[in-house]
Design a protein around this motif. Structure first.
Motif, PDB file in Angstrom:
ATOM      1  N   ARG A   1       0.869  -1.177   0.000  1.00  0.00           N
ATOM      2  CA  ARG A   1       0.000   0.000   0.000  1.00  0.00           C
ATOM      3  C   ARG A   1       0.900   1.220   0.000  1.00  0.00           C
ATOM      4  O   ARG A   1       1.755   1.368   0.879  1.00  0.00           O
TER       5      ARG A   1
ATOM      6  N   PHE B   1      -1.597  -5.213  -6.172  1.00  0.00           N
ATOM      7  CA  PHE B   1      -1.256  -6.627  -6.088  1.00  0.00           C
ATOM      8  C   PHE B   1      -0.229  -7.020  -7.136  1.00  0.00           C
ATOM      9  O   PHE B   1      -0.326  -6.608  -8.297  1.00  0.00           O
TER      10      PHE B   1
ATOM     11  N   ASP C   1      -8.269   2.706  -2.740  1.00  0.00           N
ATOM     12  CA  ASP C   1      -7.861   1.692  -3.706  1.00  0.00           C
ATOM     13  C   ASP C   1      -6.383   1.428  -3.603  1.00  0.00           C
ATOM     14  O   ASP C   1      -5.747   1.042  -4.559  1.00  0.00           O
ATOM     15  N   GLY C   2      -5.792   1.613  -2.423  1.00  0.00           N
ATOM     16  CA  GLY C   2      -4.348   1.697  -2.307  1.00  0.00           C
ATOM     17  C   GLY C   2      -3.551   0.436  -2.404  1.00  0.00           C
ATOM     18  O   GLY C   2      -2.353   0.511  -2.488  1.00  0.00           O
ATOM     19  N   LEU C   3      -4.156  -0.763  -2.344  1.00  0.00           N
ATOM     20  CA  LEU C   3      -3.361  -1.978  -2.458  1.00  0.00           C
ATOM     21  C   LEU C   3      -3.075  -2.271  -3.921  1.00  0.00           C
ATOM     22  O   LEU C   3      -3.974  -2.292  -4.741  1.00  0.00           O
TER      23      LEU C   3
ATOM     24  N   TYR D   1     -14.768  -3.508  -2.784  1.00  0.00           N
ATOM     25  CA  TYR D   1     -14.006  -3.631  -4.027  1.00  0.00           C
ATOM     26  C   TYR D   1     -14.553  -4.779  -4.875  1.00  0.00           C
ATOM     27  O   TYR D   1     -14.990  -5.805  -4.351  1.00  0.00           O
TER      28      TYR D   1
ATOM     29  N   TYR E   1      -7.199  -6.255   2.854  1.00  0.00           N
ATOM     30  CA  TYR E   1      -8.484  -6.613   2.276  1.00  0.00           C
ATOM     31  C   TYR E   1      -8.879  -8.022   2.714  1.00  0.00           C
ATOM     32  O   TYR E   1      -8.037  -8.907   2.817  1.00  0.00           O
TER      33      TYR E   1
END
Lengths: 112, 111
Positions: free
Chosen positions: A91, A102, A98-100, B34, B100
């Motif tokens: 992050r 992947f 929406d900071g992650l 999300y 998440y």
């Protein structure tokens, strides 16, 4: 340009053969790095959160470490049930909700 | 404890048909929600996220839309599916700067 790179893309180990997975990132301002495990056909499952360089977290045969530009997931004496895809997600500052971000993951296979 | 429900688990739909995938969260208030898509051999692609009721942000232009009619409900929709919409769809939630938590996913095949 990818902000997050995981290597190797795939790794096949014998049961008991220790190794490490790498997650490197190019954007500064890290506000946490998350590791997940994903089994085929399932949603990712949370493993660890790391927040600062030098931090380590352990769970069973897994240990996650963090430096300023990369994180490692060390797997000690793995078993076949450790076979899965491992995802990292940094992050970054200013990322908002929406900071992650992947990575594409490392597909790990442990052969008995 | 917090839980996330996502359904259906699998779906086969013809090209041009509508789509509605639903996700609900229990045990938390005002979560960030999300929708991700995961295509075979590719990483997680963020489609939509929401910080509150009626607030939707889209990450990529596409044939899909999202809505959040209630605090803990997130819906992914399409009016007419394309073959390229096939994939594994994942709903997730977070609070603050935490990680998440993902649902179990929906495998969508458009034929």
């Amino acid at each position: 340009e990818d902000q997050v790179t995981q290597s190797p893309e795939a790794l096949r180990l014998q049961e008991g053969e220790s190794s490490s997975l790498n997650c490197s990132y190019t954007v500064s301002g890290l506000r946490g790095l998350f590791w997940y495990r994903q089994d085929p056909g399932k949603g990712p499952e949370f493993l660890f959160t790391l927040y600062s360089a030098g931090e380590e977290k352990e769970k069973e045969r897994l240990k996650a470490t963090l430096t300023k530009k990369e994180s490692f997931l060390h797997i000690t004496a793995p078993k076949p049930e450790d076979s899965a895809t491992y995802l990292c997600a940094p992050r970054f500052s200013g990322g908002g909700a929406d900071g992650l971000t992947f990575g594409k993951g490392t597909h790990l296979i442990i052969q008995p | 404890s917090q839980t996330i429900h996502q359904w259906p688990a699998t779906l086969v739909q013809p090209v041009g048909s509508p789509l509605s995938l639903e996700c609900t969260v229990e045990g938390t208030s005002n979560p960030n929600l999300y929708w991700y898509r995961q295509a075979a051999g590719r990483g997680l692609q963020l489609l939509f996220y929401s910080v509150g009721i009626g607030q939707i942000s889209s990450e990529v232009p596409q044939n899909l839309s999202a809505s959040r009619p209630q605090d803990r409900q997130f819906i992914l929709s399409s009016k007419k599916l394309l073959l390229s919409d096939s994939g594994f769809y994942l709903c997730a939630w977070s609070v603050g700067l935490g990680g998440y938590t993902f649902g179990s996913g929906t495998r969508l095949t458009v034929v």
